[in-house]
Scaffold this active site. Structure first.
Site, mmCIF file in Angstrom:
data_model
loop_
_atom_site.group_PDB
_atom_site.id
_atom_site.type_symbol
_atom_site.label_atom_id
_atom_site.label_comp_id
_atom_site.label_asym_id
_atom_site.label_seq_id
_atom_site.Cartn_x
_atom_site.Cartn_y
_atom_site.Cartn_z
ATOM 1 N N GLY A 106 44.817 40.385 39.827
ATOM 2 C CA GLY A 106 45.107 41.782 40.535
ATOM 3 C C GLY A 106 46.717 41.980 40.612
ATOM 4 O O GLY A 106 47.370 41.265 40.093
ATOM 5 N N TYR A 107 46.960 42.969 41.290
ATOM 6 C CA TYR A 107 48.636 43.368 41.250
ATOM 7 C C TYR A 107 49.105 43.317 42.808
ATOM 8 O O TYR A 107 48.576 43.721 43.524
ATOM 9 C CB TYR A 107 48.565 44.696 40.598
ATOM 10 N N LEU A 108 50.153 42.757 42.728
ATOM 11 C CA LEU A 108 50.768 42.695 44.072
ATOM 12 C C LEU A 108 51.839 43.927 44.080
ATOM 13 O O LEU A 108 52.180 44.519 45.271
ATOM 14 C CB LEU A 108 51.825 41.400 44.408
ATOM 15 N N GLU A 148 46.723 44.606 45.692
ATOM 16 C CA GLU A 148 46.308 45.950 46.123
ATOM 17 C C GLU A 148 45.129 46.278 45.121
ATOM 18 O O GLU A 148 45.119 46.085 43.924
ATOM 19 C CB GLU A 148 47.432 46.911 45.417
#
Length: 152
Positions: free
Chosen positions: A27-29, A79
């Site tokens: 996932g992407y912060l 996100e």
């Protein structure tokens, strides 16, 4: 500074289906075009990766192993949806290829990546290698999290 030079291709046929592979969740912060911050679980290992903006096939990359429990907690802060894929590492003509078979909303997408020491480095193309998509932002994992392959 860490540098990554990577070219990305679509995959055809089924000859690439060799070995069991490793399950990845990522996932992407942050998915800003100038920098991404990714959290990844690969098998039983956690990683935090910061990547700069692409300049052709080259970009800054810093990757750090982190405790698995930290990676699990950080994934919950990411996100958008989590990317799920199965990665196989294949060697062809002395080059190592990472072949990612995506799952979930990206099911049906199979992409191969090769890391190089120079953008113009020559390498032999395996028979299962399809069209190059290095410069097509739709295939960036950070974009697949928000605009999955199934929505194209």
């Amino acid at each position: 500074m860490g540098i990554e030079i990577e070219r990305k291709f679509l995959v055809t046929g089924s000859d690439w289906r060799q070995g069991a592979g490793t399950v990845f969740s990522q996932g992407y912060l942050n998915r800003d075009k100038q920098r991404t911050v990714r959290v990844r679980i690969a098998g039983a290992q956690g990683f935090l990766t910061i990547k700069g903006a692409n300049q052709g096939a080259t970009r800054a990359e810093f990757e750090y192993e982190i405790p698995l429990a930290d990676a699990e907690q950080l994934l919950a802060l990411c996100e958008g949806p989590i990317i799920q894929k199965l990665r196989r590492v294949l060697v062809h003509a002395g080059s190592s290829w990472e072949v990612d078979e995506f799952e979930g909303l990206n099911a049906g997408l199979v992409v191969a990546e090769i890391e190089l020491t120079a953008e113009d480095q020559a390498f032999e193309h395996p028979a299962w290698l399809g069209r190059e998509v290095t410069d097509d932002a739709r295939y960036f994992n950070s974009n697949l999290a928000t605009t999955p392959f199934s929505a194209w």
